[in-house]
Design a protein around this motif. Sequence first.
Motif, PDB file in Angstrom:
ATOM      1  N   ALA A  52      -0.512   3.291   8.342  1.00  0.00           N
ATOM      2  CA  ALA A  52       0.532   2.707   9.191  1.00  0.00           C
ATOM      3  C   ALA A  52       0.803   1.237   8.887  1.00  0.00           C
ATOM      4  N   ASP A  53      -0.154   0.522   8.303  1.00  0.00           N
ATOM      5  CA  ASP A  53      -0.024  -0.922   8.142  1.00  0.00           C
ATOM      6  C   ASP A  53       0.355  -1.288   6.716  1.00  0.00           C
ATOM      7  N   PHE A  54       1.643  -1.495   6.506  1.00  0.00           N
ATOM      8  CA  PHE A  54       2.109  -1.861   5.175  1.00  0.00           C
ATOM      9  C   PHE A  54       2.373  -3.352   5.050  1.00  0.00           C
ATOM     10  N   ASN A  55       2.038  -4.119   6.074  1.00  0.00           N
ATOM     11  CA  ASN A  55       2.259  -5.559   6.035  1.00  0.00           C
ATOM     12  C   ASN A  55       0.993  -6.339   5.715  1.00  0.00           C
ATOM     13  N   ALA A  56      -0.147  -5.717   5.794  1.00  0.00           N
ATOM     14  CA  ALA A  56      -1.409  -6.405   5.528  1.00  0.00           C
ATOM     15  C   ALA A  56      -1.628  -6.532   4.023  1.00  0.00           C
ATOM     16  N   SER A  57      -2.552  -7.390   3.668  1.00  0.00           N
ATOM     17  CA  SER A  57      -2.920  -7.587   2.271  1.00  0.00           C
ATOM     18  C   SER A  57      -3.527  -6.300   1.702  1.00  0.00           C
ATOM     19  N   CYS A  58      -3.189  -5.994   0.467  1.00  0.00           N
ATOM     20  CA  CYS A  58      -3.751  -4.802  -0.174  1.00  0.00           C
ATOM     21  C   CYS A  58      -5.269  -4.920  -0.302  1.00  0.00           C
ATOM     22  N   ILE A  59      -5.769  -6.146  -0.474  1.00  0.00           N
ATOM     23  CA  ILE A  59      -7.220  -6.357  -0.546  1.00  0.00           C
ATOM     24  C   ILE A  59      -7.853  -5.974   0.791  1.00  0.00           C
ATOM     25  N   HIS A  60      -7.227  -6.426   1.880  1.00  0.00           N
ATOM     26  CA  HIS A  60      -7.745  -6.107   3.222  1.00  0.00           C
ATOM     27  C   HIS A  60      -7.727  -4.596   3.453  1.00  0.00           C
TER      28      HIS A  60
ATOM     29  N   MET B 136      -6.816 -10.635  -8.403  1.00  0.00           N
ATOM     30  CA  MET B 136      -5.538 -10.520  -9.113  1.00  0.00           C
ATOM     31  C   MET B 136      -5.349  -9.120  -9.698  1.00  0.00           C
ATOM     32  N   ASP B 137      -6.414  -8.520 -10.208  1.00  0.00           N
ATOM     33  CA  ASP B 137      -6.312  -7.154 -10.740  1.00  0.00           C
ATOM     34  C   ASP B 137      -5.844  -6.188  -9.655  1.00  0.00           C
ATOM     35  N   ILE B 138      -6.447  -6.281  -8.478  1.00  0.00           N
ATOM     36  CA  ILE B 138      -6.075  -5.383  -7.385  1.00  0.00           C
ATOM     37  C   ILE B 138      -4.655  -5.673  -6.911  1.00  0.00           C
ATOM     38  N   ARG B 139      -4.330  -6.937  -6.697  1.00  0.00           N
ATOM     39  CA  ARG B 139      -2.963  -7.290  -6.243  1.00  0.00           C
ATOM     40  C   ARG B 139      -1.915  -6.827  -7.245  1.00  0.00           C
ATOM     41  N   SER B 140      -2.156  -7.101  -8.515  1.00  0.00           N
ATOM     42  CA  SER B 140      -1.190  -6.711  -9.553  1.00  0.00           C
ATOM     43  C   SER B 140      -0.997  -5.205  -9.587  1.00  0.00           C
ATOM     44  N   PHE B 141      -2.100  -4.475  -9.460  1.00  0.00           N
ATOM     45  CA  PHE B 141      -2.015  -3.016  -9.457  1.00  0.00           C
ATOM     46  C   PHE B 141      -1.102  -2.529  -8.336  1.00  0.00           C
TER      47      PHE B 141
ATOM     48  N   PHE C   7       0.820  -1.184   0.000  1.00  0.00           N
ATOM     49  CA  PHE C   7       0.000   0.000   0.000  1.00  0.00           C
ATOM     50  C   PHE C   7       0.865   1.248   0.000  1.00  0.00           C
ATOM     51  N   LEU C   8       2.094   1.104  -0.517  1.00  0.00           N
ATOM     52  CA  LEU C   8       3.020   2.228  -0.598  1.00  0.00           C
ATOM     53  C   LEU C   8       2.474   3.389  -1.417  1.00  0.00           C
TER      54      LEU C   8
END
Length: 121
Positions: free
Chosen positions: A34-42, A104-109, A1-2
């Motif tokens: 603050a949370d850059f370790n969680a899943s981008c979907i979450h 996959m679209d969201i993760r890839s993005f 989520f950078l």
Amino acid sequence: FLCCHELKPSPREFFEKLHGGDLKFCEQVEYVLADFNASCIHLLTYLKAKWIGACRRCVGLERAPETIRAGWNTVMDGFGMEAEVRLAAIVLCDQPQLSPEQIMDIRSFFQQKAATSVDTM
């Protein structure tokens, strides 16, 4: 989520401007920033759910749908989302489960955004 760091003028100012009247929303956005370790979907689902809650609190149930749409479009614009990933982000919180393609679209993005952000640091 950078890619949150790409929001202008800054991530906090972006979200305060989006809905600065709701302190609870601003506090909830801190979790995402603050949370850059969680899943981008979450994180994206959490962010949209908190946005929906803020709209309902601040403008009421009748006006909330139009405010939700407009604000969520602003968030997607801020992230630079286009086409399929934008469609997937729109249906977050609106249906029980995303399709594997939408995931996959969201993760890839976000993976591409992260690679670009790391390259420019």
